[in-house]
Design an enzyme around this catalytic site. Structure first.
Site, PDB file in Angstrom:
ATOM      1  NE  ARG A 142      -4.253  -1.493   0.094  1.00  0.00           N
ATOM      2  CZ  ARG A 142      -4.445  -2.488  -0.778  1.00  0.00           C
ATOM      3  NH1 ARG A 142      -3.557  -2.727  -1.714  1.00  0.00           N
ATOM      4  NH2 ARG A 142      -5.542  -3.223  -0.735  1.00  0.00           N
ATOM      5  CG  HIS A 202      -3.798  -0.941  -6.987  1.00  0.00           C
ATOM      6  ND1 HIS A 202      -4.044  -0.295  -5.819  1.00  0.00           N
ATOM      7  CD2 HIS A 202      -3.816  -2.265  -6.674  1.00  0.00           C
ATOM      8  CE1 HIS A 202      -4.226  -1.173  -4.842  1.00  0.00           C
ATOM      9  NE2 HIS A 202      -4.088  -2.388  -5.348  1.00  0.00           N
TER      10      HIS A 202
END
Ligand SMILES: NC(=O)c1ccc[n+]([C@@H]2O[C@H](COP(=O)([O-])OP(=O)(O)OC[C@H]3O[C@@H](n4cnc5c(N)ncnc54)[C@H](OP(=O)(O)O)[C@@H]3O)[C@@H](O)[C@H]2O)c1
Length: 314
Positions: free
Chosen positions: A229, A277
């Site tokens: 993250r 992502h």
């Protein structure tokens, strides 16, 4: 007749319809109903729900809810949005996702190991210069996080002949992997790392973990891959070690703000590869089958799958 299963998706999420269809295919005997179509009588009866980044106020419409099944592996947003709650949060644990992530870790490790960013830059300058070859067994790849994803990645890297280290909160024992545990042992692992791969969840403890002090523990010329993250790494500290070349290259798949805003410095930095992502997308079919199996077990035995530890945050 079993009770309907509320399906609570964030109104801004684009693929809710596709998820609903995939879940219904895997659970033909269940009645899965979007929250806005669930009858007033059914709402107080619901004990569990399937959720995709739900709004907290939507969850509050189901007052007797005991557990929610997220379709994502990373649930830090859900944990934060729901705040202090007795609701059990079940996240996705899917071997297919672990396999996809292991493939991504190997692919982007190879990209760094075989100096692809360097050769791409040389080509743009019409420069012909072969660097020294370094064998995989002379490189150490270190994994931050040795959970479902980290362990699968470690196995792939071992098969490709890399030296593999792994760091977790509690000590692991994995054949062929040098295992480190806890904050105290992190600097020692970083010091022997050529390629650092982050596969940590975002929690109060991991937020900002990779600060200037930690990044300084990496040997000069090391590289970094962030598949965990964005907020786990301090952007300014990362920028400083990239600017002065101490860190050779960073492959970033996750960011503080996603999508990465067009004016972000990362886009144009010569030592950064930006990914949208995409390292390990959730497979709707396999994920839905896992949600279905968990719900079937709950219907048959009353047992709920393991949930996120509210104190640890993952
Ligand atoms: N980029 C993508 O496309 C993508 C896709 C899926 C998931 N992800 C990210 O990957 C993360 C990991 O997924 P997972 O399924 O592998 O999770 P997991 O099975 O829960 O594993 C988490 C690992 O991190 C370790 N950890 C957590 N907090 C720590 C701390 N403070 N210090 C040291 N180690 C710590 C845990 O240690 P213990 O083993 O000791 O508990 C565990 O080894 C997700 O949370 C998500 O953020 C990214």
């Amino acid at each position: 007749m079993t009770s309907p299963i509320p399906f609570v998706a964030n109104p801004h999420y684009r693929f809710a319809g596709e998820w609903l269809a995939a879940l219904r295919r895997e659970m033909p005997n269940e009645c899965i109903v979007p929250l806005n179509e669930l009858g007033a009588a059914a709402k107080p009866e619901s004990r569990f729900a399937i959720v995709i980044n739900p709004l907290p106020e939507d969850i509050r419409q189901l007052p007797r809810l005991e557990w929610v099944h997220s379709v994502w592996a990373g649930v830090e947003r859900l944990v934060a949005d729901l705040g202090k709650t007795d609701l059990k949060i079940v996240r996705l644990v899917d071997p297919q996702l672990a396999d996809t992530m292991a493939e991504a870790v190997l692919a982007w490790t190879m990209y760094l190991h075989r100096d692809m960013p360097e050769y791409a830059a040389q080509q743009r300058q019409r420069r012909w210069l072969a660097g020294d070859y370094v064998r995989a067994d002379n490189r150490t790849v270190s994994l931050l996080g040795m959970g479902t994803l980290g362990e699968a990645a470690a196995q792939r890297l071992l098969k490709a002949n890399f030296n593999v280290c792994g760091w977790s909160r509690t000590r692991k024992s994995l054949p062929g992997v040098e295992c480190f545990a806890g904050e105290n042992e992190l600097p020692a692992m970083l010091a022997k790392t050529d390629i650092l791969v982050c596969l940590l969840p975002l929690t109060a403890e991991t937020k900002g973990l990779l600060n200037a002090e930690k990044l300084a523990c990496l040997p000069p010329g090391a590289s970094f891959i962030n598949f965990g993250r964005g907020p786990i790494v301090c952007d300014e500290a990362l920028r400083a070690v990239l600017d002065d070349g101490r860190l050779k290259h960073a492959v970033l798949d996750v960011f503080n703000v996603e999508p990465l805003p067009a004016d972000s410095w990362q886009w144009a930095h010569p030592r950064i590869t930006v990914l949208p992502h995409c390292s390990a997308p959730t497979d709707r079919k396999t994920a839905s089958a896992i949600v279905a199996a968990n719900i079937r077990a709950y219907r048959e035995t009353g047992a709920t799958p393991a949930g996120v530890d509210p104190v640890r945050g993952y």
